[in-house]
Write a protein that holds these residues in place. Structure first.
Motif, PDB file in Angstrom:
ATOM      1  N   ARG A1185     -53.619 -86.182  52.100  1.00 41.91           N
ATOM      2  CA  ARG A1185     -53.940 -87.609  52.246  1.00 41.91           C
ATOM      3  C   ARG A1185     -55.446 -87.805  52.141  1.00 41.91           C
ATOM      4  NH1 ARG A1185     -51.451 -91.970  55.668  1.00 41.91           N
ATOM      5  NH2 ARG A1185     -53.043 -93.545  55.983  1.00 41.91           N
ATOM      6  N   GLY A1186     -55.861 -88.999  51.636  1.00 44.68           N
ATOM      7  CA  GLY A1186     -57.258 -89.383  51.636  1.00 44.68           C
ATOM      8  C   GLY A1186     -57.941 -89.159  50.306  1.00 44.68           C
ATOM      9  N   GLU A1187     -59.191 -89.548  50.257  1.00 35.43           N
ATOM     10  CA  GLU A1187     -60.034 -89.378  49.070  1.00 35.43           C
ATOM     11  C   GLU A1187     -61.345 -88.732  49.495  1.00 35.43           C
ATOM     12  OE1 GLU A1187     -60.608 -93.096  47.153  1.00 35.43           O
ATOM     13  OE2 GLU A1187     -58.483 -93.463  46.804  1.00 35.43           O
ATOM     14  N   PRO A1188     -61.588 -87.453  49.167  1.00 30.85           N
ATOM     15  CA  PRO A1188     -60.708 -86.558  48.423  1.00 30.85           C
ATOM     16  C   PRO A1188     -59.530 -86.109  49.285  1.00 30.85           C
ATOM     17  CG  PRO A1188     -62.629 -85.388  49.200  1.00 30.85           C
ATOM     18  CD  PRO A1188     -62.867 -86.817  49.552  1.00 30.85           C
ATOM     19  N   PRO A1189     -58.424 -85.678  48.659  1.00 32.68           N
ATOM     20  CA  PRO A1189     -57.239 -85.314  49.434  1.00 32.68           C
ATOM     21  C   PRO A1189     -57.532 -84.163  50.400  1.00 32.68           C
ATOM     22  CG  PRO A1189     -56.710 -85.552  47.107  1.00 32.68           C
ATOM     23  CD  PRO A1189     -58.193 -85.568  47.203  1.00 32.68           C
ATOM     24  N   GLN A1190     -56.975 -84.284  51.604  1.00 32.27           N
ATOM     25  CA  GLN A1190     -57.148 -83.256  52.630  1.00 32.27           C
ATOM     26  C   GLN A1190     -55.783 -82.982  53.243  1.00 32.27           C
ATOM     27  OE1 GLN A1190     -60.099 -81.687  53.512  1.00 32.27           O
ATOM     28  NE2 GLN A1190     -58.860 -80.350  54.775  1.00 32.27           N
ATOM     29  N   GLU A1191     -55.462 -81.733  53.422  1.00 25.09           N
ATOM     30  CA  GLU A1191     -54.139 -81.352  53.912  1.00 25.09           C
ATOM     31  C   GLU A1191     -54.072 -81.500  55.427  1.00 25.09           C
ATOM     32  OE1 GLU A1191     -50.988 -78.050  52.318  1.00 25.09           O
ATOM     33  OE2 GLU A1191     -52.993 -77.372  52.837  1.00 25.09           O
ATOM     34  N   TYR A1192     -52.894 -81.876  55.913  1.00 28.87           N
ATOM     35  CA  TYR A1192     -52.647 -81.910  57.353  1.00 28.87           C
ATOM     36  C   TYR A1192     -51.182 -81.557  57.588  1.00 28.87           C
ATOM     37  CZ  TYR A1192     -50.238 -86.411  56.814  1.00 28.87           C
ATOM     38  OH  TYR A1192     -49.359 -87.410  56.460  1.00 28.87           O
ATOM     39  N   ALA A1193     -50.875 -81.116  58.802  1.00 25.13           N
ATOM     40  CA  ALA A1193     -49.511 -80.710  59.168  1.00 25.13           C
ATOM     41  C   ALA A1193     -48.771 -81.885  59.785  1.00 25.13           C
ATOM     42  CB  ALA A1193     -49.562 -79.543  60.140  1.00 25.13           C
ATOM     43  N   LEU A1194     -47.460 -81.981  59.514  1.00 25.10           N
ATOM     44  CA  LEU A1194     -46.654 -82.995  60.176  1.00 25.10           C
ATOM     45  C   LEU A1194     -46.431 -82.575  61.628  1.00 25.10           C
ATOM     46  CD1 LEU A1194     -46.261 -84.082  57.324  1.00 25.10           C
ATOM     47  CD2 LEU A1194     -43.861 -84.468  57.866  1.00 25.10           C
ATOM     48  N   PRO A1195     -46.248 -83.554  62.529  1.00 26.56           N
ATOM     49  CA  PRO A1195     -46.143 -83.233  63.964  1.00 26.56           C
ATOM     50  C   PRO A1195     -44.758 -82.734  64.360  1.00 26.56           C
ATOM     51  CG  PRO A1195     -46.041 -85.598  63.654  1.00 26.56           C
ATOM     52  CD  PRO A1195     -46.278 -85.019  62.299  1.00 26.56           C
ATOM     53  N   PHE A1196     -44.350 -81.600  63.808  1.00 27.25           N
ATOM     54  CA  PHE A1196     -43.032 -81.059  64.133  1.00 27.25           C
ATOM     55  C   PHE A1196     -42.928 -80.767  65.626  1.00 27.25           C
ATOM     56  CE2 PHE A1196     -42.056 -79.202  59.641  1.00 27.25           C
ATOM     57  CZ  PHE A1196     -41.920 -80.493  59.176  1.00 27.25           C
ATOM     58  N   GLY A1197     -41.784 -81.149  66.182  1.00 28.72           N
ATOM     59  CA  GLY A1197     -41.561 -80.925  67.605  1.00 28.72           C
ATOM     60  C   GLY A1197     -42.002 -82.090  68.479  1.00 28.72           C
ATOM     61  N   TRP A1198     -42.613 -83.119  67.902  1.00 30.93           N
ATOM     62  CA  TRP A1198     -43.099 -84.271  68.644  1.00 30.93           C
ATOM     63  C   TRP A1198     -42.344 -85.531  68.202  1.00 30.93           C
ATOM     64  CZ3 TRP A1198     -47.822 -84.264  71.769  1.00 30.93           C
ATOM     65  CH2 TRP A1198     -48.398 -82.984  71.905  1.00 30.93           C
ATOM     66  N   CYS A1199     -42.514 -86.580  68.957  1.00 34.85           N
ATOM     67  CA  CYS A1199     -41.969 -87.885  68.586  1.00 34.85           C
ATOM     68  C   CYS A1199     -43.140 -88.844  68.422  1.00 34.85           C
ATOM     69  CB  CYS A1199     -41.003 -88.400  69.657  1.00 34.85           C
ATOM     70  SG  CYS A1199     -40.123 -89.898  69.175  1.00 34.85           S
ATOM     71  N   ARG A1200     -43.155 -89.573  67.319  1.00 34.77           N
ATOM     72  CA  ARG A1200     -44.285 -90.439  66.985  1.00 34.77           C
ATOM     73  C   ARG A1200     -43.940 -91.901  67.259  1.00 34.77           C
ATOM     74  NH1 ARG A1200     -46.053 -90.402  60.874  1.00 34.77           N
ATOM     75  NH2 ARG A1200     -44.585 -92.148  60.707  1.00 34.77           N
TER      76      ARG A1200
END
Length: 1364
Positions: A1185-1200
């Protein structure tokens, strides 16, 4: 918790007649009592309370309602809500910490209310943070024994409260729409009152107007109660219980108590006072007269837009001003109040539906024009009445010379008509938006400049005109047939400017003297014609001149500049003169001067362009002449007009004379006021300000109040990097002259802008918005700390009462609302900014009629559309290849629209209308233009409207809704197709026509007669009183039922057919043979509050890849197309309905007691990332996501739990370009972070808490002369991570135990925030915390932890919860 804002009521109350028994006492009795009280013991015993109703013979007023003394007056009880602070002898109540808390603000009266006693309060202060506002009512509970609740509506017994526009009894709604007013919409200074009548009925009053019976049975012993809830912060009890006649009554009392008043009462006047102006009881079918003939209204203003004509009860006397104040407006209709005069006696007049339909003896001001007997005589006369608001005033007067003048807010608009006969009646037409108006008394005739003697008016050197104080030069009363002279001879305009381009020559009222400058400023232009203004001099006297079509037709004694050509007697003498008049725009100044040598010089914006020609006959009189030709429509004489030094006539040094210091004329540079901070030195005629010493005491002001939409802009000239802080700027109601004169001579000026609290001041510092030093919002616009040398920063007061900041010409959006009308620009040269210079100019406030005509007017022409449309069409053809990435919304849009995301997202930020947006590029054949519905507000009915418009949209003045567009527009609304705002359908032999929200029915062709039946538009379909058929054109799906996420598109095929696409499915041709070029239009109406332009899918431009109606199975076709097919495949089964982990996390989130308004409403409220839910969706573990693109992890195990993003914040508009990260937190810090709206204060080791400057108890100390500025305590860095496995570690996100209210089991829970982070604002690095678990192996250790110290670098996106 804070409830959503109340919806605007749809109808007026059925009865607004006063139920007030107070009127039984005559004004003379009140005056008499006041005088007797004054003479018998002082004003403390004056009884201004309302008298009791008569209860029959033998009743005693004194026994029922004794005269109150100061000791018996209503006050607030000392026992009150936990956050309440009482002052002003317990007459004022204020809720502390209004930006942190929204409730615990209940106050009650110190004693029970008596029968017929008014309990009235005034709203002193509001904050623009919460929804909901003040609530008021009565309760049977004694304040001494009551345990005060957080909000009064929580009390389940003995309580009646008005909340919003409804009535709640014991916490439950008993009347949903009690009155037309909503307490949530009241402003500072508004009054709210209540009284319990002797018959047990409870009445509420808004600004003195009785709202009727709220409940017929009220307990006999009740206390008044006020809940300072939400936006309401401070109120004061008002003891002079006046109602709708408050102002007149107060004035009468004051006059009676004055010596002159006493003499008048002692010696009755020999002559009776003139009969008071009232409304005549004979009024329009939908109008009503109330308040003893003083007020006229349309009781059902949301149902009918006309039949609201009212007339004065008697004829106007010469010079008598008839003025009314607009009390109420509705947003449903186009058009507004109209005012004028008529020779018709109201007792015998059959009143028409609208007064402009009357074809005899009538003069009316409507919009910004003037009509006589239904025909327009001036189409651009004065201020546009359609843009007035509640509280504005309009008036009319017939003078002794037979001229008719109109007034708007006390300002004369100039003569509108001549030879008006005496004995005319005043007329008010409560049309469209105007719902109620009240006659204003004691209006004096504003002075109007008398016409100057014409001809050769030579004056002595000692006359005022020969000095610097001004000039007697005006436009002559003789002029071309299409010209109009207004503003006391200082302004000339060409009426019917879109149908006439010439015959508008104007000439000076006297001959020019040698070396005398005649300068005008262009105030209005139109794009309709080629060619523009022509200017010069002529030796022909005005009385001898037979005005031709254009001045270049004159063949003797005339010298003119046309374009770049100098012409004498109609023949070109030279080309390529130093300036081009055809290239000048609005605001440009043109001057002419004949020197003693006989040379003619022109000046453009004060700059001498050199000698244009020579040999003008010496000693012969010459008059200045201006030809309002072609594009040029209106000019005014500037204050620079007057004598000049002949020695300067041939040099460019004449510029100084062309810039008078206090000139209010358009195009003249702004100036700083001479009152300024003690460290400020003003240079270059007040256009440059320099802070000579220190870092503070740098306040500077504009010389004059800013007009609506006027920009006051400065350029940063010099920085001193040793200081911290930023330039501060804003608007203030404090006249700078009240603080002292001379630089450094203002002893009352504080050292910095946040301390300027003598009058209301709005300011922006860094990226914070403050009002009177109190923080209102954060993360606004670009950070002013980053300004550099050469940066430009400006401030604008919008016509909608908003404050805007501009940085390098870019509008940062509304910073504050509710700005006062009379404000001055104020700057604080604080910290590093040492000097600035003004780069903006003042301008005359153009009459609204000089703005481009609205689409609802008929003044446009096809020629104009073709001329500009050809240009747009070429542009579209040249950019077909890049259109998918270049599409955005035009900057010209409805007034409630806020653009973001590079102008690709449009958000409606207020009301339910005024939301029209247009795509910037014309539609290209076979190119699919699509928008996605991002957000719907279910409190409204109906939804967005799609369509195309073929006239150039860049200068259109958009109406409230697209259906009000009357030309060159095709619309898709609901399931109907409309052209130019109307749709014709024949049903049962009747022709049904919808026109801009109203409908008519008439017999079809072949049927005799013109009978009509009224129709009602309601909820997207039409009903008739005489027809039971439901009329519906079943084209495609119903756009009013589109859910969020729906993608709607428009496409032109090669033959000019307009196609509608829904989620990629072609619904077929909606309109054939659409003219080109055309622009796609979207109206964010009703439920639809936000849309975003989406790029077309590959192949979509050709329109071949998408299935059409013909490709679908027959089973899919029922009454058109099934909704399930139209909206795409049925949504996947939501795992949230059966997910136990999501339910458990939701229960924990509810235990945090967070306000609901912080979170998105269902179905976008939450998303579960437990093992089952994420696998069911097929989520990947990482995204970019973003400009420039930057990787991030999804919040597995959590509720958003998704948070609302404030659409006003610039960061929210850029969030898709920002990176995504996580921040571990703790339960104790969650509410504080949500209240502040950003990371940066908390109780965990990551965050710290410090008070804001504007919070109570934290004052501003004046810094020493040579001391360093107090640097704010730097907050510790905020730690973020692209991985929640790291940010959610227990060392960064502490665990807390809780008991599940459903299962009664004990669990451990953690909280974290998902945030958007601005690229470049953080520094990646290795982990700094000692982790209990190994970090996420997907990320390199050197990029696992992000650190940022910048304010406004993060935007809260979601609250995350994990439960074990």
């Amino acid at each position: 918790m804070v409830s959503p804002a109340q919806a605007r009521p749809e109808t007026f109350p059925k009865n607004l007649e006063s139920h007030n028994d107070f009127a039984s006492m005559e004004l003379s009795e009140v005056v008499s009592n006041a005088i007797l009280s004054a003479y018998n013991g002082g004003l403390l015993n004056v009884n201004l309370s309302s008298p009791p109703a008569e209860e029959g013979p033998g009743s005693s007023c004194a026994a029922t309602s004794p005269i109150l003394t100061s000791n018996d007056a209503l006050l607030f009880h000392e026992k009150c809500g936990t956050l309440i602070k009482l002052s002003n002898n317990n007459k004022t109540a204020e809720r502390r910490r209004p930006l942190d808390e929204f409730n615990n603000g209940v106050v009650m009266t110190n004693r029970p209310l008596r029968d017929n006693e008014m309990f009235e309060i005034r709203i002193d202060k509001l904050v623009d943070k919460w929804s909901g506002s003040i609530e008021i009512g009565v309760t049977t509970h004694n304040p001494n024994s009551l345990e005060y609740p957080a909000t009064m509506t929580n009390l389940q017994s003995g309580t009646i409260m008005m909340s919003g526009c409804g009535i709640l009894t014991n916490g439950k709604g008993t009347r949903r729409e009690y009155c037309e007013f909503s307490l949530d919409e009241l402003q500072e200074g508004d009054h709210i009152g209540l009284t319990r009548k002797s018959n047990s009925a409870l009445h509420f009053f808004i600004n003195g107007i009785d709202q009727g019976v709220a409940t017929p049975l009220t307990p006999p012993v009740v206390y008044g109660v006020v809940d300072l809830y939400g936006m309401a912060v401070k109120v004061t009890i008002v003891h002079n219980n006046n109602h709708s006649d408050r102002l007149r009554r107060n004035n009468a009392i004051l006059r009676a108590l004055s010596p002159e008043g006493a003499l008048r009462r002692a010696a009755p006047a020999a002559q009776a006072e003139p009969e008071r102006l009232l409304f005549h009881p004979n009024c329009g079918q939908k109008a009503a007269i109330t308040h003893e003939g003083r007020t006229a209204l349309r009781p059902h203003a949301t149902d009918d837009f006309n039949h609201g004509v009212v007339l004065s009860s008697r004829a106007l006397r010469d010079g008598e001003v008839f003025q009314v104040r607009i009390d109420k407006m509705v947003d449903k209709w186009a058009g507004s109040i109209e005012i004028g005069v008529t020779t018709h006696n109201p007792a015998y007049l059959q009143l028409p539906s609208t007064m402009t339909n009357l074809r005899s003896g009538t003069w009316m001001m409507t919009g910004n024009g003037v009509m006589h007997n239904g025909t327009t005589i001036l189409d651009e006369y004065g201020h546009n009445l359609d843009r007035l608001k509640a509280g504005d005033t309009v008036g009319v007067v017939r003078r002794e010379d037979g001229t008719l003048h109109f007034f708007v807010n006390g300002m004369t608009q100039g003569p509108a008509a001549w030879n008006v006969p005496p004995g005319v009646y005043a007329v008010v037409d409560l049309y469209g938006q105007a719902a109620q108006a009240t006659i204003v008394d004691d209006v004096e005739v504003p002075p109007v400049s008398e016409p100057l003697p014409e001809g050769n008016n030579q004056t002595s050197p000692s006359s005022p005109s020969s000095g610097a104080g001004g000039s007697d030069l005006r436009f002559h009363q003789l002029h071309g047939s299409n010209a109009v002279i207004t503003n006391g001879g200082r302004t000339a305009l060409r009426h019917n400017c879109r149908s006439e381009f010439n015959d508008a020559i104007v000439i000076s009222n006297r001959a020019l003297r040698d070396g005398e400058l005649f300068e005008i400023v262009i105030q209005k232009m139109v794009d309709r014609w080629s060619g523009s203004i022509e200017a010069g001099v002529t030796a022909i006297r005005p009385e001898d001149l037979e005005f031709p079509n254009t001045m270049t037709d004159i063949d003797y004694d005339t010298w003119m500049l046309s374009g770049t050509a100098i012409m004498q007697d109609g023949n070109t003498m030279r080309n390529n003169y130093g300036c081009d008049l055809d290239a000048l725009g609005t605001g440009a100044r043109i001057g002419m001067m004949r020197t003693a040598k006989g040379d003619l010089h022109y000046f453009i914006n004060g700059q001498d362009q050199g000698a244009a020609c020579s040999g003008l006959p010496p000693g012969k009189e010459v008059y200045a002449v201006v030809d309002l030709y072609g594009q040029c429509v209106q000019v005014s004489i500037t204050n620079a007009t007057g004598p000049m030094d002949n020695s300067l006539a041939t040099s460019n040094t004449a510029t100084e004379k062309s810039f008078p210091l206090h000139s209010p004329v358009a195009g003249v540079a702004h100036r700083f006021h001479s009152t300024c901070g003690k460290n400020v030195t003003l240079e270059e005629d007040g256009t440059r300000a320099v802070r000579a010493a220190g870092y503070a005491h740098g306040l500077v002001f504009s010389t004059k109040e800013l007009k609506a939409e006027e920009v006051f802009e400065v350029k940063v000239e010099e920085l001193d990097e040793k200081w911290a802080g930023s330039l501060r700027l804003g608007l203030t109601t404090l006249p700078p002259g009240e603080m002292g004169a001379g630089a450094g001579g203002g002893p009352g000026l504080p050292p910095s802008l946040p301390e300027l609290r003598t009058k209301t001041t709005w300011m922006v510092s860094s990226c914070e918005v403050r009002r009177d030093g109190q923080l209102q919002r954060m993360n606004y616009g670009r950070n002013l700390e980053r300004l550099g040398v050469g940066s430009r920063v400006g401030i604008r007061r919008g016509a909608d009462d908003t404050m805007h900041i501009l940085v390098d010409g870019e509008d940062m959006g509304p910073a504050a609302t509710g700005i006062a009308k009379n404000v001055w620009a104020v700057l604080d040269l604080y910290g590093p900014v040492r000097s600035v210079s003004i780069v903006s100019s003042t301008r005359l406030e153009e009459p609204e009629g000089t703005q481009p005509p609205s689409p609802s007017s008929d003044t446009g022409s096809e020629g104009e559309e073709d001329e500009e449309g050809e240009e747009h069409g070429l542009g579209g053809q040249n950019q077909v290849a890049i259109l998918p990435t270049a599409l955005e919304f035009l900057e010209n849009h409805g007034k409630n629209i806020l653009l973001s995301n590079g102008n690709r997202t449009a958000t409606r930020v207020a009301s339910y209308n005024q939301g029209i947006v247009v795509i910037n590029q014309p539609l290209v054949p076979q190119l699919l233009v699509q928008v996605r519905i991002d957000f719907l507000n279910r409190q409204w009915t109906s939804s967005l409207v799609l369509g195309v418009i073929t006239c150039p949209p860049e200068r259109l003045n958009f109406p409230a809704s697209a259906c009000a567009l009357k030309r060159a527009v095709w619309l898709l609304r609901g399931r109907g197709v409309f052209h130019n705002g109307l749709k014709n359908v024949t049903v049962g032999g009747w022709k049904i026509t919808e026109v801009r929200g109203s409908m008519e029915a008439s017999p079809g062709t072949g049927t005799a007669g013109e009978q009509r039946r009224g129709l009602l538009v309601e909820a997207g379909f039409w009903k008739t009183a005489g027809l039971s058929s439901q009329i519906c054109e079943k084209f495609g799906p119903n756009l009013d039922t589109c859910p969020e996420g729906t993608i709607l598109g428009l496409r032109l095929d090669s033959s000019g057919g307009l196609h509608l696409h829904v989620n990629g499915v072609d619904q077929g041709v909606a309109v054939t043979d659409v003219p080109q070029p055309c622009h796609a239009l979207v109206d964010l109406y009703g439920q639809c509050e936000q849309v975003t332009i989406v790029s077309p899918e590959p192949g979509a431009a050709s329109g071949k890849g998408a299935p059409t109606q013909g490709d679908m199975e027959k089973a899919d076709m029922v009454d058109g197309i099934k909704e399930s097919v139209c909206w795409g495949p049925p949504p996947a089964a939501s795992p949230l309905k059966s997910c136990e982990y999501h339910a458990l996390c939701a229960r924990f989130q509810e235990l945090l007691l967070l306000p609901e308004d912080y979170f998105m409403p269902p179905p976008k409220r939450s998303l579960c990332y437990c093992e089952s839910c994420r696998k069911l969706r097929g989520d990947e573990a990482h995204r970019r996501r973003g400009e420039p693109p930057q990787e991030y992890a999804l919040p597995f195990g959590w509720c958003r739990f998704n948070l609302r993003v404030n659409p006003h914040l610039e960061a929210g508009t850029l969030s898709k370009k920002w990176h995504m990260a996580y921040h571990g937190s703790n339960v104790a810090a969650v509410r504080r972070v949500l209240d502040r709206g950003e990371l940066g204060a908390g109780t965990a080791s990551i965050l710290s808490c410090r008070p804001l400057k504007g919070e109570p108890g934290v004052g501003f100390e004046e810094p020493g002369e040579n001391c360093a500025p107090p640097r704010e305590e730097q907050p510790p860095p905020v730690l973020l991570s692209p991985s929640l496995q790291y940010a959610g570690d227990e060392t960064l996100a502490s665990k807390v135990q809780f008991r599940d209210p459903k299962s009664q089991r004990t669990h451990q829970a953690q909280v974290a925030f998902q945030v958007c982070v601005r690229p470049g604002s953080y520094t990646p690095g290795p982990p700094s915390a000692a982790l209990q678990e190994p970090p996420d192996p997907h990320f390199r250790p050197s990029e696992l932890e992000w650190v940022t110290k910048e304010k406004g670098a993060t935007l809260l996106y979601a609250l995350l919860v994990r439960v074990e």
